[in-house]
Design an enzyme around this catalytic site. Structure first.
Site, short mmCIF file in Angstrom:
data_model
loop_
_atom_site.label_atom_id
_atom_site.label_comp_id
_atom_site.label_asym_id
_atom_site.label_seq_id
_atom_site.Cartn_x
_atom_site.Cartn_y
_atom_site.Cartn_z
N ASP A 8 0.87 -1.17 0.00
CA ASP A 8 0.00 0.00 0.00
C ASP A 8 0.91 1.23 0.00
O ASP A 8 2.13 1.11 -0.16
CB ASP A 8 -0.98 -0.03 1.18
CG ASP A 8 -0.32 0.10 2.54
OD1 ASP A 8 0.92 0.26 2.62
OD2 ASP A 8 -1.04 0.07 3.55
N HIS A 9 0.33 2.39 0.22
CA HIS A 9 1.10 3.64 0.21
C HIS A 9 2.18 3.66 1.29
O HIS A 9 3.25 4.22 1.09
CB HIS A 9 0.16 4.83 0.42
CG HIS A 9 -0.53 4.82 1.74
ND1 HIS A 9 -1.57 3.94 2.03
CD2 HIS A 9 -0.30 5.53 2.87
CE1 HIS A 9 -1.97 4.14 3.27
NE2 HIS A 9 -1.21 5.10 3.81
N CYS A 65 3.32 -3.07 4.10
CA CYS A 65 2.51 -1.91 4.47
C CYS A 65 3.23 -1.22 5.61
O CYS A 65 4.43 -1.45 5.81
CB CYS A 65 1.07 -2.31 4.84
SG CYS A 65 0.86 -3.36 6.28
N GLY A 66 2.57 -0.36 6.35
CA GLY A 66 3.23 0.38 7.41
C GLY A 66 3.82 -0.51 8.48
O GLY A 66 4.97 -0.36 8.88
N GLY A 68 3.00 -4.12 8.40
CA GLY A 68 2.93 -5.49 7.90
C GLY A 68 1.72 -6.23 8.44
O GLY A 68 1.34 -7.28 7.92
N ILE A 69 1.09 -5.69 9.45
CA ILE A 69 -0.03 -6.37 10.11
C ILE A 69 -1.24 -6.46 9.19
O ILE A 69 -1.82 -7.53 9.01
CB ILE A 69 -0.39 -5.68 11.44
CG1 ILE A 69 0.78 -5.78 12.42
CG2 ILE A 69 -1.65 -6.29 12.04
CD1 ILE A 69 0.64 -4.91 13.66
N GLY A 70 -1.64 -5.34 8.60
CA GLY A 70 -2.81 -5.34 7.72
C GLY A 70 -2.64 -6.27 6.54
O GLY A 70 -3.56 -7.02 6.17
N MET A 71 -1.46 -6.24 5.94
CA MET A 71 -1.19 -7.13 4.80
C MET A 71 -1.25 -8.59 5.22
O MET A 71 -1.83 -9.42 4.52
CB MET A 71 0.19 -6.83 4.19
CG MET A 71 0.25 -5.55 3.40
SD MET A 71 -0.61 -5.75 1.83
CE MET A 71 -0.12 -4.24 1.01
N HIS A 98 9.99 -24.23 8.81
CA HIS A 98 9.00 -24.94 9.63
C HIS A 98 7.57 -24.75 9.17
O HIS A 98 6.73 -25.62 9.40
CB HIS A 98 9.11 -24.50 11.09
CG HIS A 98 10.40 -24.89 11.72
ND1 HIS A 98 10.65 -24.66 13.06
CD2 HIS A 98 11.52 -25.47 11.22
CE1 HIS A 98 11.87 -25.10 13.36
NE2 HIS A 98 12.42 -25.58 12.26
N HIS A 133 7.29 -31.18 10.15
CA HIS A 133 6.63 -29.90 9.86
C HIS A 133 5.55 -30.05 8.80
O HIS A 133 4.54 -29.35 8.84
CB HIS A 133 7.67 -28.86 9.43
CG HIS A 133 8.77 -28.69 10.41
ND1 HIS A 133 8.57 -28.18 11.67
CD2 HIS A 133 10.09 -29.01 10.33
CE1 HIS A 133 9.72 -28.17 12.33
NE2 HIS A 133 10.66 -28.67 11.53
#
Length: 145
Positions: A8-9, A65-66, A68-71, A98, A133
């Site tokens: 994103d931006h 993204c800012g 990484g959480i939203g992505m 893993h 794994h």
């Protein structure tokens, strides 16, 4: 290996660094990230890119993204995606070994360009260990339905 790269931006500048890394590593990629500096919605970039990884058009994806959480939240809504939000090299290596992650998420406001390139390189160069794994990944995949 073929990689889809998006942001994103808030991740556009870090995406440029990762794009340079992909070129340096001679990895085939497509950049579908935001080309503007005005605010956009991260799901509009993460979801279509994740769907393309899930369909097999790309082997892996790198989403920025800012934080990484939203992505990562968006990408993990797509069946078949195992997106890891990673801000250190050790986690990048282990999420490949893993968890067989097929999408890497990073946050531009959390890490700098040098570290981001090191994380991405490690993640791209690390193979899945399989073995015990694989059974665990199988359980996650079965739960997806």
């Amino acid at each position: 290996m073929k990689v889809i790269l998006t942001s994103d931006h808030a991740g556009a500048k870090l995406r440029e660094e990762v794009r340079n890394l992909l070129e340096e590593m001679n990895i085939d990629y497509e950049d579908t990230g935001c080309t503007c500096e005005t605010s956009v919605d991260y799901p509009d970039y993460a979801l279509p890119a994740a769907e393309r990884v899930a369909k097999g058009e790309f082997d892996r994806g790198i989403f920025i993204c800012g934080t990484g959480i939203g992505m990562s939240i968006s990408a993990n809504k797509v069946k078949g995606i195992r997106c890891a939000l990673t801000h250190d090299v050790y986690s990048a290596k282990l999420t490949r070994q893993h968890n067989d992650s097929n999408v890497l998420a990073m946050g531009e406001r959390v890490i700098g360009p040098g570290l981001a390139a090191e994380i991405a390189r490690t993640w791209l160069e690390t193979d899945f260990d399989g073995g015990r794994h694989a059974n665990r990944i199988g359980k996650v995949t079965a739960y997806e339905g």
